[in-house]
Design a protein around this motif. Structure first.
Motif, PDB file in Angstrom:
ATOM      1  N   LYS A 100      44.774  72.924  74.340  1.00  0.00           N
ATOM      2  CA  LYS A 100      45.671  72.914  75.501  1.00  0.00           C
ATOM      3  C   LYS A 100      44.905  72.538  76.776  1.00  0.00           C
ATOM      4  O   LYS A 100      43.675  72.554  76.806  1.00  0.00           O
ATOM      5  N   LYS A 101      45.657  72.279  77.830  1.00  0.00           N
ATOM      6  CA  LYS A 101      45.052  72.010  79.140  1.00  0.00           C
ATOM      7  C   LYS A 101      44.397  73.280  79.649  1.00  0.00           C
ATOM      8  O   LYS A 101      44.855  74.384  79.370  1.00  0.00           O
ATOM      9  N   PHE A 102      43.313  73.113  80.392  1.00  0.00           N
ATOM     10  CA  PHE A 102      42.586  74.264  80.925  1.00  0.00           C
ATOM     11  C   PHE A 102      42.032  73.963  82.307  1.00  0.00           C
ATOM     12  O   PHE A 102      41.912  72.810  82.715  1.00  0.00           O
ATOM     13  N   LYS A 103      41.668  75.051  82.991  1.00  0.00           N
ATOM     14  CA  LYS A 103      40.953  74.975  84.258  1.00  0.00           C
ATOM     15  C   LYS A 103      39.729  75.867  84.103  1.00  0.00           C
ATOM     16  O   LYS A 103      39.842  77.026  83.722  1.00  0.00           O
ATOM     17  N   PHE A 104      38.552  75.304  84.361  1.00  0.00           N
ATOM     18  CA  PHE A 104      37.305  76.062  84.250  1.00  0.00           C
ATOM     19  C   PHE A 104      36.658  76.128  85.629  1.00  0.00           C
ATOM     20  O   PHE A 104      36.365  75.110  86.245  1.00  0.00           O
ATOM     21  N   THR A 105      36.457  77.351  86.114  1.00  0.00           N
ATOM     22  CA  THR A 105      35.844  77.570  87.417  1.00  0.00           C
ATOM     23  C   THR A 105      34.530  78.305  87.202  1.00  0.00           C
ATOM     24  O   THR A 105      34.480  79.294  86.468  1.00  0.00           O
ATOM     25  N   SER A 106      33.479  77.793  87.829  1.00  0.00           N
ATOM     26  CA  SER A 106      32.171  78.453  87.769  1.00  0.00           C
ATOM     27  C   SER A 106      31.553  78.376  89.158  1.00  0.00           C
ATOM     28  O   SER A 106      32.065  77.678  90.031  1.00  0.00           O
ATOM     29  N   PRO A 107      30.456  79.086  89.371  1.00  0.00           N
ATOM     30  CA  PRO A 107      29.791  78.984  90.676  1.00  0.00           C
ATOM     31  C   PRO A 107      29.384  77.546  91.025  1.00  0.00           C
ATOM     32  O   PRO A 107      29.212  77.220  92.190  1.00  0.00           O
ATOM     33  N   LYS A 108      29.286  76.672  90.034  1.00  0.00           N
ATOM     34  CA  LYS A 108      28.896  75.281  90.255  1.00  0.00           C
ATOM     35  C   LYS A 108      30.063  74.378  90.615  1.00  0.00           C
ATOM     36  O   LYS A 108      29.858  73.263  91.067  1.00  0.00           O
ATOM     37  N   GLY A 109      31.307  74.804  90.356  1.00  0.00           N
ATOM     38  CA  GLY A 109      32.450  73.952  90.671  1.00  0.00           C
ATOM     39  C   GLY A 109      33.644  74.232  89.778  1.00  0.00           C
ATOM     40  O   GLY A 109      33.688  75.219  89.048  1.00  0.00           O
ATOM     41  N   VAL A 110      34.603  73.314  89.858  1.00  0.00           N
ATOM     42  CA  VAL A 110      35.852  73.447  89.111  1.00  0.00           C
ATOM     43  C   VAL A 110      36.055  72.195  88.280  1.00  0.00           C
ATOM     44  O   VAL A 110      35.837  71.083  88.763  1.00  0.00           O
ATOM     45  N   SER A 111      36.485  72.374  87.043  1.00  0.00           N
ATOM     46  CA  SER A 111      36.829  71.229  86.207  1.00  0.00           C
ATOM     47  C   SER A 111      38.141  71.505  85.489  1.00  0.00           C
ATOM     48  O   SER A 111      38.522  72.655  85.278  1.00  0.00           O
ATOM     49  N   PHE A 112      38.811  70.429  85.129  1.00  0.00           N
ATOM     50  CA  PHE A 112      40.075  70.487  84.410  1.00  0.00           C
ATOM     51  C   PHE A 112      39.925  69.656  83.151  1.00  0.00           C
ATOM     52  O   PHE A 112      39.147  68.703  83.122  1.00  0.00           O
ATOM     53  N   GLY A 113      40.660  69.998  82.139  1.00  0.00           N
ATOM     54  CA  GLY A 113      40.582  69.213  80.922  1.00  0.00           C
ATOM     55  C   GLY A 113      41.663  69.592  79.942  1.00  0.00           C
ATOM     56  O   GLY A 113      42.541  70.408  80.213  1.00  0.00           O
TER      57      GLY A 113
ATOM     58  N   LEU B 194      35.156  81.406  84.871  1.00  0.00           N
ATOM     59  CA  LEU B 194      36.547  81.742  84.585  1.00  0.00           C
ATOM     60  C   LEU B 194      37.215  80.547  83.931  1.00  0.00           C
ATOM     61  O   LEU B 194      37.171  79.436  84.455  1.00  0.00           O
ATOM     62  N   LEU B 195      37.851  80.785  82.787  1.00  0.00           N
ATOM     63  CA  LEU B 195      38.638  79.761  82.123  1.00  0.00           C
ATOM     64  C   LEU B 195      40.084  80.230  82.093  1.00  0.00           C
ATOM     65  O   LEU B 195      40.355  81.369  81.731  1.00  0.00           O
ATOM     66  N   GLU B 196      40.996  79.326  82.471  1.00  0.00           N
ATOM     67  CA  GLU B 196      42.427  79.631  82.467  1.00  0.00           C
ATOM     68  C   GLU B 196      43.158  78.584  81.634  1.00  0.00           C
ATOM     69  O   GLU B 196      42.904  77.387  81.777  1.00  0.00           O
ATOM     70  N   THR B 197      44.054  79.049  80.764  1.00  0.00           N
ATOM     71  CA  THR B 197      44.836  78.164  79.907  1.00  0.00           C
ATOM     72  C   THR B 197      46.083  78.898  79.437  1.00  0.00           C
ATOM     73  O   THR B 197      46.239  80.090  79.705  1.00  0.00           O
ATOM     74  N   GLU B 198      46.956  78.207  78.730  1.00  0.00           N
ATOM     75  CA  GLU B 198      48.182  78.835  78.216  1.00  0.00           C
ATOM     76  C   GLU B 198      48.021  79.349  76.801  1.00  0.00           C
ATOM     77  O   GLU B 198      48.780  80.196  76.367  1.00  0.00           O
ATOM     78  N   GLN B 199      47.064  78.823  76.046  1.00  0.00           N
ATOM     79  CA  GLN B 199      46.814  79.320  74.693  1.00  0.00           C
ATOM     80  C   GLN B 199      45.339  79.150  74.369  1.00  0.00           C
ATOM     81  O   GLN B 199      44.735  78.142  74.692  1.00  0.00           O
ATOM     82  N   LEU B 200      44.794  80.170  73.714  1.00  0.00           N
ATOM     83  CA  LEU B 200      43.382  80.164  73.369  1.00  0.00           C
ATOM     84  C   LEU B 200      43.215  80.955  72.085  1.00  0.00           C
ATOM     85  O   LEU B 200      43.847  81.995  71.905  1.00  0.00           O
TER      86      LEU B 200
END
Length: 182
Positions: free
Chosen positions: A144-157, A125-131
Motif C-alpha cells: 500500500k501507499k505509505f508515508k515515512f518520516t524520520s529525523p532526516k526527512g519525509v518520503s512517500f511511496g 514513523l511510518l504511516e499506511t492503511e495496511q501493514l
C-alpha cells in the motif's frame, strides 16, 4: 387467434414464475448450508504482556479481542484496534497502532489495518492503511501507499518492507526529501 395469443402469453409467464420460485428456494438452501460464524471466546480491555526468559518482549493493549480458534483457519481479531509495544534485546521500543488487527494462527502473521502507525524511540514513523507483521522474522511489509518520516526527512511511496527497528528498509516507488548530510 386470441387463443394462440393467450397460449403464447401463458408460455412466457409460467417459466418466469418458475424462475422466481427456484431462485427463492435456492437462496433458502444456501442459507441452510451456512454455519454460524461466531467467536469461541471474547475479551474486553486486553492488557497482555509477552515475556521470554523473564524479559518483556511485547505489550498488547486492545479494547476488544475475539477468538476464532474453532474455525477452519483459526485467527484472533481485534476489531476496535490495538496498541502494541515491541521490545528488542536492549529494551528499545517500537510502537504499533492500528484501528483493526487480525492474527492468524499457524502463520505468525498479523494483518494491521486502518490508520496504521509504527514508530520507534529514534523518531522514525511510518504511516499506511495496511501493514503486515511477520512475528517470526520480526519484519513488516505492505504494498500500500505509505508515508515515512524520520529525523532526516519525509518520503512517500507504494510498497515497503523493513525490520521492526527500521535498521533495514526496502522501499519501492518512493519520492520525497531526505537529508544526506550525516
Amino acid at each position: 387467434m386470441s387463443v394462440s395469443k393467450k397460449t403464447y402469453l401463458l408460455f412466457l409467464v409460467l417459466p418466469f414464475f418458475g424462475m422466481i420460485s427456484c431462485e427463492s428456494n435456492f437462496k433458502e438452501v444456501q442459507k441452510m448450508g451456512l454455519s454460524e460464524f461466531t467467536p469461541s471466546g471474547e475479551a474486553d480491555s486486553i492488557n497482555l504482556k509477552y515475556t521470554d526468559s523473564g524479559r518483556i518482549k511485547a505489550v498488547l493493549i486492545s479494547p476488544k479481542m475475539l477468538d476464532y480458534s474453532t474455525v477452519e483457519f483459526p485467527f484472533t481479531e481485534f476489531p476496535t484496534g490495538i496498541d502494541l509495544t515491541l521490545y528488542d534485546a536492549n529494551g528499545k521500543r517500537t510502537f504499533v497502532k492500528a484501528n483493526h488487527a487480525s492474527s492468524f494462527k499457524g502463520t505468525d502473521l498479523i494483518d494491521l489495518q486502518g490508520n496504521v502507525r509504527i514508530s520507534n524511540e529514534n523518531g522514525d514513523l511510518l504511516e499506511t492503511e495496511q501493514l503486515y507483521f511477520d512475528q517470526k522474522n520480526e519484519w513488516f511489509f505492505t504494498q500500500k501507499k505509505f508515508k515515512f518520516t524520520s529525523p532526516k526527512g519525509v518520503s512517500f511511496g507504494e510498497g515497503i518492507d523493513f525490520s521492526k527497528d527500521f535498521k533495514k528498509v526496502n522501499s519501492q516507488r518512493i519520492s520525497g526529501e531526505i537529508d544526506k548530510s550525516e
